[in-house]
Write a protein that holds these residues in place. Structure first.
Motif, short mmCIF file in Angstrom:
data_model
loop_
_atom_site.label_atom_id
_atom_site.label_comp_id
_atom_site.label_asym_id
_atom_site.label_seq_id
_atom_site.Cartn_x
_atom_site.Cartn_y
_atom_site.Cartn_z
N HIS A 6 0.82 -1.20 0.00
CA HIS A 6 0.00 0.00 0.00
C HIS A 6 0.86 1.26 0.00
CE1 HIS A 6 -3.34 2.65 0.64
NE2 HIS A 6 -2.79 3.13 1.72
N SER A 7 1.87 1.29 0.84
CA SER A 7 2.69 2.50 0.94
C SER A 7 3.47 2.74 -0.34
CB SER A 7 3.62 2.43 2.15
OG SER A 7 4.55 1.38 1.97
N GLY A 8 3.79 1.70 -1.09
CA GLY A 8 4.51 1.86 -2.35
C GLY A 8 3.71 2.64 -3.37
N LYS A 9 2.42 2.42 -3.40
CA LYS A 9 1.57 3.16 -4.34
C LYS A 9 1.55 4.64 -3.99
CE LYS A 9 -1.55 -0.56 -5.59
NZ LYS A 9 -2.94 -1.01 -5.57
N ARG A 10 1.45 4.93 -2.75
CA ARG A 10 1.40 6.33 -2.32
C ARG A 10 2.71 7.02 -2.65
NH1 ARG A 10 0.18 6.13 3.18
NH2 ARG A 10 2.40 5.93 3.56
N ASN A 11 3.81 6.38 -2.40
CA ASN A 11 5.11 6.99 -2.68
C ASN A 11 5.32 7.19 -4.17
OD1 ASN A 11 5.71 7.10 0.01
ND2 ASN A 11 6.81 5.16 0.02
N TRP A 12 4.85 6.25 -4.99
CA TRP A 12 5.02 6.38 -6.43
C TRP A 12 4.26 7.60 -6.95
CZ3 TRP A 12 1.75 6.33 -10.68
CH2 TRP A 12 2.39 6.25 -11.91
N ALA A 13 3.03 7.77 -6.51
CA ALA A 13 2.24 8.91 -6.97
C ALA A 13 2.87 10.22 -6.53
CB ALA A 13 0.81 8.80 -6.45
N SER A 14 3.36 10.25 -5.32
CA SER A 14 4.01 11.45 -4.80
C SER A 14 5.29 11.74 -5.58
CB SER A 14 4.34 11.26 -3.33
OG SER A 14 5.10 12.32 -2.85
N ASP A 15 6.02 10.70 -5.92
CA ASP A 15 7.27 10.86 -6.66
C ASP A 15 7.03 11.43 -8.05
OD1 ASP A 15 10.12 10.51 -6.92
OD2 ASP A 15 9.66 8.86 -8.28
N ARG A 16 5.96 11.08 -8.72
CA ARG A 16 5.67 11.56 -10.06
C ARG A 16 5.32 13.05 -10.06
NH1 ARG A 16 7.95 9.96 -13.54
NH2 ARG A 16 6.45 10.68 -15.03
N ALA A 17 4.86 13.57 -8.94
CA ALA A 17 4.46 14.98 -8.87
C ALA A 17 5.65 15.89 -8.57
CB ALA A 17 3.40 15.16 -7.79
N ARG A 18 6.80 15.31 -8.29
CA ARG A 18 7.97 16.08 -7.91
C ARG A 18 9.13 15.81 -8.87
NH1 ARG A 18 5.72 19.43 -4.66
NH2 ARG A 18 4.64 18.51 -2.92
N VAL A 19 10.02 16.77 -8.98
CA VAL A 19 11.22 16.63 -9.81
C VAL A 19 12.43 16.70 -8.88
CG1 VAL A 19 12.60 17.66 -11.65
CG2 VAL A 19 10.11 17.73 -11.77
N ALA A 20 13.27 15.70 -8.96
CA ALA A 20 14.50 15.69 -8.16
C ALA A 20 15.55 16.48 -8.93
CB ALA A 20 14.95 14.26 -7.90
N GLY A 21 15.76 17.71 -8.54
CA GLY A 21 16.69 18.59 -9.25
C GLY A 21 18.12 18.10 -9.26
N GLY A 22 18.48 17.28 -8.31
CA GLY A 22 19.83 16.74 -8.26
C GLY A 22 20.03 15.53 -9.15
N GLN A 23 18.96 15.03 -9.74
CA GLN A 23 19.03 13.87 -10.62
C GLN A 23 19.08 14.37 -12.07
OE1 GLN A 23 19.11 10.61 -9.65
NE2 GLN A 23 19.23 11.34 -7.55
N GLU A 24 20.25 14.26 -12.67
CA GLU A 24 20.44 14.78 -14.04
C GLU A 24 19.45 14.21 -15.03
OE1 GLU A 24 22.44 17.25 -15.13
OE2 GLU A 24 22.89 17.57 -13.01
N HIS A 25 19.14 12.92 -14.91
CA HIS A 25 18.22 12.31 -15.88
C HIS A 25 16.81 12.89 -15.76
CE1 HIS A 25 17.75 9.74 -12.31
NE2 HIS A 25 16.52 9.53 -12.74
N GLU A 26 16.38 13.28 -14.55
CA GLU A 26 15.06 13.88 -14.39
C GLU A 26 15.03 15.29 -14.98
OE1 GLU A 26 12.64 13.57 -10.98
OE2 GLU A 26 13.61 11.72 -10.30
N VAL A 27 16.10 16.05 -14.74
CA VAL A 27 16.18 17.41 -15.29
C VAL A 27 16.21 17.34 -16.81
CG1 VAL A 27 17.62 19.48 -15.45
CG2 VAL A 27 17.30 18.34 -13.24
N ARG A 28 17.00 16.42 -17.36
CA ARG A 28 17.12 16.27 -18.81
C ARG A 28 15.77 15.87 -19.42
NH1 ARG A 28 20.18 11.93 -19.13
NH2 ARG A 28 21.87 13.09 -18.18
N TYR A 29 15.09 14.91 -18.80
CA TYR A 29 13.79 14.46 -19.31
C TYR A 29 12.78 15.61 -19.31
CZ TYR A 29 9.24 12.25 -19.52
OH TYR A 29 7.95 11.92 -19.87
N LEU A 30 12.73 16.36 -18.22
CA LEU A 30 11.77 17.47 -18.15
C LEU A 30 12.10 18.55 -19.17
CD1 LEU A 30 9.24 18.28 -16.68
CD2 LEU A 30 10.64 19.44 -15.00
N ALA A 31 13.38 18.83 -19.37
CA ALA A 31 13.79 19.82 -20.36
C ALA A 31 13.36 19.39 -21.76
CB ALA A 31 15.30 20.03 -20.32
#
Length: 65
Positions: A6-31
């Protein structure tokens, strides 16, 4: 249902709403998704935080045309 399932689902949804600025691949994907530079994404994160929706709105308002 086990507690971790159950907690995994909640964390996944929360993770998709946020961008980890320190993660180059997330910044690159969003750009790539927003058709802007990685520096613009980092500037947006610094200005409005790591909310994906707020970053998208910031980029739209401050796009260099």
């Amino acid at each position: 249902m086990a507690r971790n399932e159950h907690s995994g689902k909640r964390n996944w949804a929360s993770d998709r709403a946020r961008v980890a600025g320190g993660q180059e691949h997330e910044v690159r994907y969003l750009a790539e998704t927003l058709h802007c530079s990685e520096d613009q994404v980092r500037e947006a994160i610094a200005a409005v935080g790591n909310s994906r929706v707020k970053i998208q709105d910031y980029i739209k308002r401050h796009s260099r045309r």
